[in-house]
Each structure stands twice: as C-alpha cells, then as structure tokens.
Design a protein around this motif. Structure first.
Motif, PDB file in Angstrom:
ATOM      1  N   ARG A   1       0.828  -1.208   0.000  1.00  0.00           N
ATOM      2  CA  ARG A   1       0.000   0.000   0.000  1.00  0.00           C
ATOM      3  C   ARG A   1       0.861   1.256   0.000  1.00  0.00           C
ATOM      4  O   ARG A   1       0.545   2.243  -0.676  1.00  0.00           O
ATOM      5  N   VAL A   2       1.951   1.227   0.752  1.00  0.00           N
ATOM      6  CA  VAL A   2       2.868   2.372   0.759  1.00  0.00           C
ATOM      7  C   VAL A   2       3.470   2.571  -0.624  1.00  0.00           C
ATOM      8  O   VAL A   2       3.529   3.694  -1.140  1.00  0.00           O
ATOM      9  N   TRP A   3       3.906   1.490  -1.231  1.00  0.00           N
ATOM     10  CA  TRP A   3       4.531   1.581  -2.546  1.00  0.00           C
ATOM     11  C   TRP A   3       3.553   2.106  -3.586  1.00  0.00           C
ATOM     12  O   TRP A   3       3.915   2.910  -4.448  1.00  0.00           O
ATOM     13  N   MET A   4       2.291   1.677  -3.497  1.00  0.00           N
ATOM     14  CA  MET A   4       1.290   2.111  -4.453  1.00  0.00           C
ATOM     15  C   MET A   4       0.970   3.599  -4.314  1.00  0.00           C
ATOM     16  O   MET A   4       0.555   4.243  -5.272  1.00  0.00           O
ATOM     17  N   ASN A   5       1.168   4.143  -3.099  1.00  0.00           N
ATOM     18  CA  ASN A   5       0.774   5.534  -2.851  1.00  0.00           C
ATOM     19  C   ASN A   5       1.952   6.461  -2.605  1.00  0.00           C
ATOM     20  O   ASN A   5       1.751   7.602  -2.196  1.00  0.00           O
ATOM     21  N   VAL A   6       3.171   5.989  -2.848  1.00  0.00           N
ATOM     22  CA  VAL A   6       4.333   6.815  -2.554  1.00  0.00           C
ATOM     23  C   VAL A   6       4.355   8.071  -3.421  1.00  0.00           C
ATOM     24  O   VAL A   6       4.772   9.147  -2.961  1.00  0.00           O
TER      25      VAL A   6
END
Length: 376
Positions: free
Chosen positions: A22-27
């Motif tokens: 989720r972090v990677w998708m929204n970085v």
C-alpha cells in the motif's frame, strides 16, 4: 503451540507485505503532497510576500488529498471552497468578534455563499470547515486582510499544478490497478466454476458466486479510476502518449461489467444443473474454462497495451465449445449455460476492441460450426 506461533507469524508477514504494498502504491501521492506544500509556501512567502502563509501549504495538501480519484471540478471546488470560507470568516469575525453565535453565523454565511456561486458538496464542505478554522484558531486582529484568501488560492492552484503538470500520476498505472482485481475475480470465478462443474461440487459454485457478487464494488472503483485517469491523460502533456492505451480500458470497461453479470447468471444456472442432476457434456466445462482463460489474457493484454487478440481467440473458442455441448445434448439449465457462455463471449470480444456487429458475427460463426442454422 507451534502451530499457533506459525499462524501468527504468517498473518503478521501477510499484514506487513500488504502495508508495504500500500505504501509503494501511494508513494507518488506522498511525494506530490510534499512537493506541493513546499512550493505553495515558497510562492506565498517569497513571491506574494506573506510572512507566515500557513494556509498555502494546507490548501495544497488538501487539494491533492481530496481530489485523488475525483473529477477536476471537485478539485477546483475544493480550492475555491477553502478560499470562500477564509474570506467570509476573515470579514465577519473582524466585524462581529468571536464566540458561539458568531461561529454559527460565519459557517451559515460561508455555506450560503458557496451555494450561491454554484458549488457542489466539496465546495460547500470546504467553505464551512475553512470558516470554522479562521473563526476559532486564527481570528483576524489587525483589520480585514485577504492574505489568507490569497494563500488558499496559491496553495490550491499549486496543488492542481503538481497534480496535472509536475508529477501527474501515470493513467495506465491508475486504471490498471483498478482493473486487475475485477478481472482476477472474474477469471478465477469462471475457472472455479468450470472445475466445480467437472467435479460436481456445488459448494465450490457457492463460493465462486459469492466472490463474483462481491466484485460489484470493484466496478465502481474501475469507473472512478478511468474517469480520473482520462482527465490526467487529457491535462498532463507528459501523459498524452498514454491516451491510446487508456482508450482500450475505457472501451472495455462496460463490457467487462456485462461479462461479470452474465457470469453470475451462468454460475447460478450451473448450481441448478448440478442440483437437478442434468447431463453435463465435457465440452460445456471446456467452454466455461475457456472464458476464464479469455479474461486472464484480457488483463495481460490490456496491461501490456496491445490488442487483446489472445483474449478474443479464447472467447471464440468458448463459444465454439458451447456449440459442441449443445449438439451433444443438454437439459434446460445446460441450454441456459450455453446461452450465457455465448453472451459472455460476445462481451469479451467487445472488450477486446471489436464493434457489436462484428463481435456478434464472430461468436455466431463460432457457435454455428457445430449447430445447424435452424437451431442457432
């Protein structure tokens, strides 16, 4: 004890992987917000000349946070809603002071003003909340000034600029992430249905149908993502080259939705077929299996921005196998499944980019290889 520890470790690892994903998708969203906040403060402080322009970075961040996945109009409503709320709050609080009834009046007038200028729900909400912020935390003390009004405009416009020009999201990434879950559920549901039919396991059909029904919410997500991605592709010069590939998703979305709904009818009829003990030709299982393969290929080819030729071929094979099953002999529910395979095949051929007339012709020809004209 060991099993419980292993299960806890497995769940913890799964949760950690999900959070990292989720972090990677929204970085990029985080980078957008950080860049917009910094630029908004610099412009308001260095160019406009405001000493402490804290409303500028606030407006920039709020604009990006709320407008993700929304229409551009919603973003503009947000910007001007903040500005209207600040302006009304500054003027009224300076004239009538602070207190409970003053805050109530300020919020009322901010909402009325927002409605008067034709704003939607986003503009009205932001106007009211910004007026409260001015009235409670930073009431004017040295006279009426429009510094905070200008700060809100600067911040909001900087946020829009970052979103559309400096760091625009990749439209294909946005829509691909939204399309993947629904296509995966549809492919898995059809594959599971074929396997359950072959094994005559009705409980597996129940599970497949439940997943297909739950995927309805993914359709809304897909349509919102397509809307947002289309706007980015239209506004951001660096994303103009994605418009051709994006149009494939736009054209396919409606037909993917129809395929999902036709598949649910297919599964329900398969439940009835098993419950009634009807004849089940192997070709009918192959037809449903081929539909699942067609959806799997559709996801791959859309993601690769190529014409979904492999998906189209498998959808037509599904129609052909359905024709074989029909000629081998099926009962009432079996004939309904044949019809649903045919309808879903048309949906998937349409999703591959063909017009209705050509898609129907190809599917009719695929079925007709095995069915006499008077029985098609």
């Amino acid at each position: 004890m060991v099993l419980a520890t292993d299960e806890l470790a497995r769940r913890t690892g799964a949760q950690l992987r999900d959070r990292v994903r989720r972090v990677w998708m929204n970085v990029l969203l985080a980078v957008q917000a950080g860049l917009a906040a910094g630029l908004a403060w610099l412009i308001a402080h260095e160019v406009v000349g405001h000493r402490a322009p804290f409303f500028a970075p606030i407006a920039a961040v709020i604009t990006l946070a709320v407008s993700v996945g929304q229409r551009l109009r919603r973003a503009f409503e947000l910007v001007f809603g903040v500005a209207i709320g600040i302006a009304v709050g500054d003027v009224l609080i300076y004239l009538i002071g602070t207190g409970g009834w003053q805050i109530g009046l300020v919020v009322t007038l901010a909402i009325v003003t927002a409605i008067f200028v034709g704003g939607g729900s986003a503009l009205v909400t932001q106007a009211a909340s910004s007026a409260v912020l001015v009235a409670t935390l930073t009431p004017p003390t040295t006279g009426i000034a429009f510094d905070r009004f200008l700060d809100a405009l600067v911040g909001g416009l900087v946020g829009l600029g970052v979103m559309a020009l400096l760091l625009p999201l990749n439209p294909l990434t946005v829509v691909g992430r939204a399309a993947a879950p629904i296509l995966d559920v549809l492919a898995d549901g059809l594959t599971e249905t074929a396997e359950a039919m072959a094994a005559r396991q009705s409980e597996r059909l129940d599970a497949a149908l439940a997943r297909l029904r739950a995927a309805e919410t993914d359709l809304l997500t897909l349509h919102e993502a397509i809307e947002a991605a289309s706007e980015t592709a239209a506004l951001a010069p660096v994303r103009w080259r994605t418009r051709g590939a994006l149009n494939q998703y736009v054209d396919a979305a409606e037909h993917i939705a129809r395929a999902l709904r036709n598949s649910r009818v297919l599964v329900r009829r398969a439940q009835t077929l098993l419950r009634d003990g009807e004849t089940l030709p192997p070709a009918l299982v192959e037809a449903v299996q081929a539909l699942g393969e067609a959806v799997t290929w559709l996801r791959r080819e859309l993601a690769d921005a190529v014409e979904p030729v492999a998906s189209r071929e498998r959808a037509l094979r599904a129609a052909s196998e359905a024709g074989v099953a029909y000629m081998e002999g099926v009962g009432f529910s079996g004939s309904v499944i044949v019809a649903q395979v045919r309808s879903t095949a048309v949906d998937l051929v349409r999703a591959s980019g063909l017009e209705a007339k050509e898609a129907n012709r190809l599917v009719r020809r695929a079925v007709g290889r095995h069915v006499p004209p008077d029985r098609r």
